[in-house]
Motif scaffolding. Sequence first.
Motif, mmCIF file in Angstrom:
data_model
loop_
_atom_site.group_PDB
_atom_site.id
_atom_site.type_symbol
_atom_site.label_atom_id
_atom_site.label_comp_id
_atom_site.label_asym_id
_atom_site.label_seq_id
_atom_site.Cartn_x
_atom_site.Cartn_y
_atom_site.Cartn_z
ATOM 1 N N LEU A 1 11.818 98.344 77.989
ATOM 2 C CA LEU A 1 11.959 99.708 77.484
ATOM 3 C C LEU A 1 12.948 99.769 76.326
ATOM 4 O O LEU A 1 12.717 100.483 75.342
ATOM 5 N N VAL A 2 14.043 99.019 76.445
ATOM 6 C CA VAL A 2 15.005 98.963 75.340
ATOM 7 C C VAL A 2 14.339 98.358 74.103
ATOM 8 O O VAL A 2 14.511 98.835 72.980
ATOM 9 N N GLY A 3 13.546 97.305 74.315
ATOM 10 C CA GLY A 3 12.843 96.687 73.203
ATOM 11 C C GLY A 3 11.899 97.650 72.512
ATOM 12 O O GLY A 3 11.748 97.610 71.278
ATOM 13 N N LEU A 4 11.265 98.546 73.286
ATOM 14 C CA LEU A 4 10.340 99.506 72.694
ATOM 15 C C LEU A 4 11.049 100.518 71.801
ATOM 16 O O LEU A 4 10.410 101.144 70.943
ATOM 17 N N LEU A 5 12.347 100.689 71.982
ATOM 18 C CA LEU A 5 13.100 101.603 71.129
ATOM 19 C C LEU A 5 13.361 101.012 69.745
ATOM 20 O O LEU A 5 13.346 101.726 68.746
ATOM 21 N N PHE A 6 13.589 99.691 69.698
ATOM 22 C CA PHE A 6 14.037 99.070 68.455
ATOM 23 C C PHE A 6 12.976 98.201 67.787
ATOM 24 O O PHE A 6 12.860 98.209 66.555
ATOM 25 N N TYR A 7 12.222 97.436 68.581
ATOM 26 C CA TYR A 7 11.250 96.497 68.007
ATOM 27 C C TYR A 7 10.268 97.173 67.055
ATOM 28 O O TYR A 7 10.027 96.647 65.952
ATOM 29 N N PRO A 8 9.673 98.318 67.402
ATOM 30 C CA PRO A 8 8.733 98.942 66.456
ATOM 31 C C PRO A 8 9.377 99.334 65.137
ATOM 32 O O PRO A 8 8.718 99.295 64.088
ATOM 33 N N LEU A 9 10.663 99.682 65.157
ATOM 34 C CA LEU A 9 11.327 100.116 63.931
ATOM 35 C C LEU A 9 11.527 98.961 62.958
ATOM 36 O O LEU A 9 11.100 99.027 61.793
ATOM 37 N N TYR A 10 12.179 97.880 63.431
ATOM 38 C CA TYR A 10 12.458 96.815 62.466
ATOM 39 C C TYR A 10 11.217 95.981 62.146
ATOM 40 O O TYR A 10 11.108 95.421 61.053
ATOM 41 N N THR A 11 10.247 95.933 63.057
ATOM 42 C CA THR A 11 9.023 95.195 62.748
ATOM 43 C C THR A 11 8.158 95.959 61.752
ATOM 44 O O THR A 11 7.599 95.367 60.815
ATOM 45 N N ALA A 12 8.029 97.275 61.937
ATOM 46 C CA ALA A 12 7.268 98.084 60.980
ATOM 47 C C ALA A 12 7.921 98.036 59.604
ATOM 48 O O ALA A 12 7.229 97.920 58.578
ATOM 49 N N ALA A 13 9.249 98.116 59.567
ATOM 50 C CA ALA A 13 9.957 98.047 58.284
ATOM 51 C C ALA A 13 9.721 96.692 57.608
ATOM 52 O O ALA A 13 9.527 96.624 56.392
ATOM 53 N N LEU A 14 9.734 95.630 58.400
ATOM 54 C CA LEU A 14 9.492 94.296 57.846
ATOM 55 C C LEU A 14 8.072 94.182 57.298
ATOM 56 O O LEU A 14 7.856 93.636 56.204
ATOM 57 N N ILE A 15 7.084 94.694 58.027
ATOM 58 C CA ILE A 15 5.692 94.633 57.563
ATOM 59 C C ILE A 15 5.530 95.410 56.261
ATOM 60 O O ILE A 15 4.861 94.952 55.325
#
Length: 220
Positions: free
Chosen positions: A54-68
Motif C-alpha cells: 500500500l505504501v508502494g502504491l502511494l509513491f511508485y506510480p508518481l516517480y515511475t510515471a514521471a520517469l516515463i
Amino acid sequence: MNPLTVLQDSLYFFRRNLSSILMLCLPLVVLEAFSKQLVSNALGEDASPAYQLLVGLLFYPLYTAALILFLDARTRSEQPRKRDLMAMALRLWPTFAVLSALSTLLIMLGMSMFVIPGIWVMIKLVFSEYLLVLEGMTPLAAMRESFKMSQGHFLRIMVCVLCVYLPLSVLEGVSLYILPNPLNMPLSLAVDSASSFLQLFTSVVMFRLFMLIHQPPAEA
C-alpha cells in the motif's frame, strides 16, 4: 532487436541522463523507503506485506510515471521541467495506482501457482505502464494491449528483464552480507533507496523495447 543492443542503448541513456533522473525520482524513492520503514517499525516484523504494498502504491506510480514522461520527452530531444513532469504524474496517479494494484495482484496470484505463471504474467504486462502514460489508455485496456504487444517477443523481454534483475539481486545480496546485521535505520534507508533507484533502470530498458516494438496507429 538484439537484447544486448537494447541493454547497451539503455545503459548509455541512463548514464547520460543520470543527474536528471536522480533529481526527478530519488526524492520520492527515499520518501517511499522511509515510509516503509516507519510502517514496519510501527507494526512490527510480523506485519502483513500488504501494508508495504500500500505504501508502494502511494509513491511508485508518481516517480515511475514521471520517469516515463521524461524518457518520452528526451526521445524528442526535449528537456521538460521537473515540476511539469511531476504535475502530469500526479494527474495520472489514480489510474496508474489502479494499474499497479491489478498487475501486482495478478503477478502474486501467478507466483502462488508454482512461480512460472507469475513470471509469465509479469512479462506479458511489461508494456502496460507505458501504454497508460503515453497512450492515455485505461488500466484494463493497457493490460490487454500489453498482452498483444508482447506476443512474439516473450523471450527477448525475459532476457532483458533477467539481465537487469539478476545483477541487482546479486548486488543487494552482497551488500546485505557485507554490511552489519541488523542495519541501523540510516544505513537501512540508504540501502533500500539505492536498491529501488537502481531498479528504475528496468523502466529505461523496457521503454527502449516499447519504442522498438510499438507501432503507433496510422493517421487518417
